[in-house]
Design an enzyme around this catalytic site. Structure first.
Site: not given
Length: 813
Positions: A661, A704
C-alpha cells in the site's frame, strides 16, 4: 494540454449516514419479520442439506465468525426436525450365549425406558417371589421326597450287597481308606495268620469270593456318583419346574405391559429361559441379603451385580412428548469417546472388568435419526475423532471401540458390542481456510460433505437491507432483554456496521462486534436510568472500545508529537514523503504515518529495498518495490541502459513491513529524488501502483486517514493538510465525525487520485507531463526531469566505461 488536478472530496463522500426517518419507514414497510439478512446463498444450501433424502449430503458451513451462521444452523435444524420420521430407541442387552458380544435392540420411539424399567421391576419381583417359592411347604415336600428316594436307593444297594456277601461268609468293612471286603468264619473276620494255615484249596475259594465281591463293591460304589447326578438333575428339574411357574407368570405380565413387538418378545423369551436355568442366582442373592445386618426383602434387586445380566442399557431413548421430533445435538467437545461412545471399566479384585451395562453413548447415538452439529476445527484437533466420524458416516453405523485399546495403552477385558445403524445429517461449522485444506488434503471429505453453506461477510447497503438489519437488531435486543433502541441509536449502530465492513456501500454481517457495541451501550443507558438506548450511548460505547484498546496508538502518536519519531506536517522536501500504514493489535486497528525516503545515483540499474535487504520487508512489500522498478524501466529513457542505483527505506521502522500500500508513495519519493522537485510534507499518501502507473485500492483506508489527521490535529490544522488516496477507495470511506467536521470546515482534505502522475502533480505542484507525439515529455515537467536525469546517468556510465576503471561518482541527492 494541461491535466486537471484532482479536487478534494466533498464531505458527503467521506461516509454515509443513516437517516433514522428513512430507516423507520423502511422497517414499517418490511413488517414484523426478523432473521438473517443477505445470507440467501448460505440458507439455501442449508435447507438443501436438511431436506434432501440422500445420505451423503452432509453440510459444511463456512464463513467468518460472528455472522450468526451457527445460530441460523440450529434454528433451521430445529424447525425442520419436526418434519422428519421419528428415530428408533436403541438399547444394549446381555448376550447370554457370548457375554463379551452384547446385543443391540432397536425399539419403537419411547420404548427403551419402558423396557428398562419393566425389567427392573421383573427382577425385583422375582428376587422376592422365587426365594419365597423355594421356602414353601410344597417345594420342601417334593425336595424331601426326592432326597429320600435317592437316599433309599443308595442304602438299598449297599444292603443288598451286604446280604449277599454275608451269605457267603464275606463281610463289608469300613476303613480309613474306604470300604473293603474280608472273609469270615463263625462271624469273625479271618486273620491273615489264620488264613495262611488253611488248606490251599480253601484259600483259593476264599480269594475267589473276595475278588468277586470286591468287584461288586466297586460297582456299587461307582453307582453313587451316578445317583448323585440323577439326584441333582431331579432337583434341577424340580427347581426349573417351580421357578418356571412364577417366572412364566411374571414374564407374561411383562409381555402385556411391553406389547407384542418381536424384538422385545424374543428378548423376554431368552430372559425367561435363562431365569429358569439359573434360579440359584435369586436364592444366592436372597441368602446374602438375609445374612446381612438388615434382613429385609430385596426391594431393589436389580441394583445387585448378580442381576446385571437381565438389565437393559439404554443408549438412545425418546420421551413420550418428543415423539415425531428428530434430535438436534450440538457437541462442543467432540472427542473420540464423546462422538462414538465408550466402554467403561470397573476395578474388581485388582483387575479392570466390564460388561454391557458399562457401554456409554456418544453424540452420534444421541443425534441418530436427526442432526449433529460440530465445530470442524475441534473435531480435527481431537485424536482419532475425525477418522471415527468419517467411518461412521461411510458405514452408516456406530461401532464402539476402546480408544485405550486402540492406542495400546493397556490390555484388559473388553467388549465387542453390536454396531448400531446410523441415520444422521452431520453439520460441520468452520472457516474457509479449513474448508480448502480439507478439500485439498482429505480425499474423503467431498464425498461425505457434498454441500457447503458459504455465509457472506457483508451485504449491499440499501433500504431493504437496512430494514432487515434494524429488525434483526431490535429482535436481538428483545431476546436478550435489553432496553429498546431509539431510531437514531439504531441508525448510528448500522453506520458502525458499515464501518466494520470497510465499505460505505456495504453492511457488515458480522453481528458479533455490532451486538457487542449494543450491549455496552445498553449498559451505559441503564446506568443513566433512561428508557431506551440513545445515539449518545452508541457513540460512547464506540469511543470506549477504542480508548480501551488504544494504548499503543497513543504512545505512537505521542512519540510523533514529541518529535522522537520524525514526521513532518509542513514544508517541502526532496525525496521524502509521508506514507501511511495500518497496525493491528488484538482486533484494534490504527493508522500510522511513516517517513519514506529515497536516494539515487548512477549505477547498474539496481533498486535497493532496504527493508527487504535486512529481512524486515514481507513478500508483498518486496513485490511492490519490484513493480516500481518495472514502471521506471518501461516509462523513462527507453533508448539507453537503465543506469540507476536507488535506495528506499521506511525511516525509524524497527519491525516488519508487509503489503504494497506504500508503493505509490515510494514511487513519488523516487521521482522526487530523480527530478529534484520537492514534495509537500503537509500531505500523506497511501495506495499501491502497478507497472502502468495506475493507483490501486488498498485496505484500512479509514484508519490511515485518521492516523495522519490526528497528528495534524495535534499540531494544528492549517487547511492545507490532506491525505491522497486511490480513487478506487472512495466508496470505502466511512470516516469518524471528527475528520468529517474538519473537512466540512475546510481545515483538512481527502483527495483521490487514479494515476501516479496525478499524485506527483499534487505533491510537487509541478505538472507530471505526458509524452507527446514527438516522443518527448513537456519541458519543465517532472517526467521530463526524471528522464533527463536517467539519460545523464547513462551517459556518465558510458563515459566511465570507455575510460576504464575509475572511482564511482558521489551520491546525488
Amino acid at each position: 494540454m494541461v491535466s486537471k488536478v484532482p479536487e478534494p472530496l466533498p464531505v458527503e463522500r467521506l461516509g454515509r449516514r443513516c437517516d433514522p426517518k428513512v430507516l423507520a419507514r423502511a422497517a414499517a414497510a418490511k413488517g414484523g419479520e426478523s432473521g438473517l439478512v443477505g445470507q440467501e446463498r448460505g440458507l439455501s444450501a442449508l435447507r438443501l442439506a436438511v431436506e434432501i433424502r440422500h445420505n451423503d449430503f452432509n453440510l459444511f458451513v463456512l464463513g467468518p465468525q460472528g455472522t450468526g451462521r451457527r445460530t441460523a444452523v440450529e434454528n433451521i435444524l430445529r424447525k425442520h426436525a419436526s418434519t422428519r420420521k421419528p428415530s428408533e430407541d436403541w438399547v444394549y442387552v446381555n448376550n447370554f450365549d457370548d457375554p463379551h458380544k452384547p446385543v443391540v435392540l432397536g425399539l419403537p420411539p419411547g420404548a427403551a425406558d419402558k423396557l428398562r424399567d419393566e425389567m427392573a421391576r421383573v427382577v425385583d419381583d422375582l428376587a422376592n417371589d422365587i426365594p419365597a417359592l423355594f421356602e414353601s411347604e410344597e417345594y420342601q415336600t417334593q425336595r424331601r421326597a426326592i432326597d429320600e428316594e435317592f437316599g433309599e436307593r443308595q442304602e438299598q444297594a449297599m444292603a443288598d450287597f451286604t446280604s449277599r456277601a454275608r451269605a457267603e461268609d464275606i463281610a463289608l468293612i469300613r476303613t480309613p481308606m474306604g470300604f473293603m471286603v474280608a472273609a469270615t468264619r463263625n462271624g469273625e473276620v479271618v486273620k491273615t495268620e489264620d488264613f495262611k494255615k488253611l488248606p490251599e484249596a480253601e484259600q483259593d475259594v476264599i480269594e475267589e469270593k473276595i475278588a468277586r465281591f470286591q468287584a461288586e463293591l466297586s460297582e456299587v460304589l461307582s453307582n453313587g456318583p451316578k445317583l448323585e447326578r440323577e439326584h441333582r438333575i431331579r432337583i434341577e428339574a424340580l427347581n426349573a419346574e417351580m421357578a418356571g411357574r412364577v417366572v412364566s407368570s411374571r414374564i407374561d405380565e411383562a409381555r402385556e405391559v411391553l406389547g407384542d413387538t418381536k424384538v422385545v418378545a424374543d428378548f423376554l423369551t431368552r430372559v425367561h429361559d435363562d431365569m429358569i436355568e439359573n434360579p440359584e442366582l435369586f436364592l444366592q442373592a436372597a441368602a446374602q441379603k438375609s445374612n446381612g445386618p438388615f434382613p429385609e426383602a430385596l426391594g431393589k434387586a436389580h441394583l445387585e451385580p448378580v442381576f446385571r445380566r437381565y438389565m437393559v442399557n439404554v443408549m438412545v431413548a425418546h420421551s413420550a412428548d418428543a415423539k415425531g421430533v428428530a434430535p438436534v445435538v450440538v457437541e462442543d467437545l467432540p472427542t473420540f469417546d464423546r462422538l462414538v461412545g465408550r466402554i467403561e471399566h470397573i476395578s474388581q479384585m485388582g483387575s479392570l472388568v466390564t460388561d454391557f451395562t458399562l457401554i456409554r453413548p456418544g453424540a452420534l447415538h444421541r443425534a441418530n435419526g436427526g442432526y449433529l452439529v460440530l465445530d470442524a476445527r475441534r473435531v480435527l484437533s481431537e485424536p482419532y475423532a475425525w477418522d471415527a466420524l468419517k467411518r461412521s458416516i461411510k458405514e452408516r453405523a456406530i461401532k464402539i471401540t476402546s480408544l485405550a485399546e486402540r492406542m495400546s495403552l493397556f490390555s484388559t477385558t473388553s467388549l465387542e458390542p453390536d454396531s448400531i445403524p446410523l441415520d444422521v445429517r452431520v453439520v460441520l461449522v468452520g472457516d474457509r481456510f479449513l474448508h480448502e485444506l480439507l478439500v485439498m488434503l482429505d480425499p474423503d471429505f467431498q464425498e461425505l460433505f457434498k454441500v457447503q453453506a458459504d455465509f457472506e461477510e457483508s451485504v449491499v447497503r440499501n433500504d431493504e437491507t437496512l430494514a432487515g438489519m434494524s429488525l434483526l437488531l431490535r429482535h436481538y435486543a428483545e431476546k436478550e432483554e435489553l432496553l429498546p433502541l431509539a431510531d437514531d441509536a439504531l441508525a448510528r449502530l448500522l453506520d458502525e456496521a458499515t464501518r466494520i465492513a470497510e465499505d460505505a456501500t456495504k453492511l457488515s454481517l458480522r453481528l458479533s462486534p455490532v451486538t457487542d457495541i449494543l450491549r455496552e451501550a445498553e449498559h451505559y443507558a441503564r446506568a443513566e436510568s433512561v428508557a431506551e438506548v440513545r445515539r449518545q450511548d452508541i457513540e460512547r460505547a464506540v469511543e470506549e472500545q477504542d480508548r480501551r484498546a488504544s494504548r499503543v496508538r497513543d504512545r505512537v502518536q505521542e512519540s510523533i508529537a514529541r518529535r522522537t519519531v520524525m514526521i513532518d506536517t509542513e514544508g517541502r522536501k526532496v525525496g521524502q514523503i509521508n506514507g501511511l500504514s495500518v497496525h493491528e493489535m488484538g482486533g484494534f486497528r490504527f493508522g500510522r504515518p511513516s517517513r519514506i525516503t529515497a536516494r539515487v545515483r548512477m549505477g547498474t540499474g539496481k533498486l535497493i529495498d532496504i527493508e527487504r535487504e535486512v529481512e524486515l520487508g514481507g513478500p508483498l512489500h518486496s513485490k511492490g518495490v519490484m513493480i516500481l522498478s518495472g514502471y521506471l524501466t518501461s516509462t523513462y529513457a527507453l533508448d539507453v541502459p537503465f543506469s540507476l542505483h536507488a535506495s528506499l527505506v521506511f525511516e525509524q521502522s524497527y519491525g516488519g513491513i508487509e503489503g504494497d500500500s506504500a508503493s505509490c508513495a515510494e514511487l513519488v519519493a523516487l521521482l522526487s529524488a530523480l527530478s529534484q522537485k520537492d514534495v509537500r510534507q503537509d500531505m500523506a499518501m497511501t495506495g499501491s501502483v502497478n507497472q502502468l502507473g495506475e493507483v490501486q485500492a488498498i485496505g484500512g483506508v479509514n484508519e490511515k486517514i485518521e492516523g495522519f489527521f490526528d497528528i495534524c490535529a495535534e499540531r494544528g490544522l492549517t487547511g492545507a493538510q490532506a491525505v491522497i488516496i486511490p480513487a478506487a477507495n472512495v466508496d470505502h470511506l466511512m470516516l469518524r465525525d471528527r475528520v468529517m467536521e474538519a473537512v466540512a470546515a475546510g481545515r483538512f482534505g481527502i483527495i483521490p487520485v487514479s494515476t501516479v502522475d496525478e499524485a506527483v502533480e499534487l505533491l510537487t505542484g509541478v505538472p507530471a507531463g505526458k509524452r507527446g507525439a514527438d516522443g518527448n515529455f513537456p519541458d519543465g515537467s517532472v517526467n521530463k526531469l526524471v528522464e533527463a536525469r536517467l539519460r545523464e546517468f547513462a551517459q556518465v556510465r558510458k563515459s566511465f566505461a570507455s575510460r576504464g576503471p575509475a572511482p564511482e561518482a558521489g551520491e546525488h541527492t
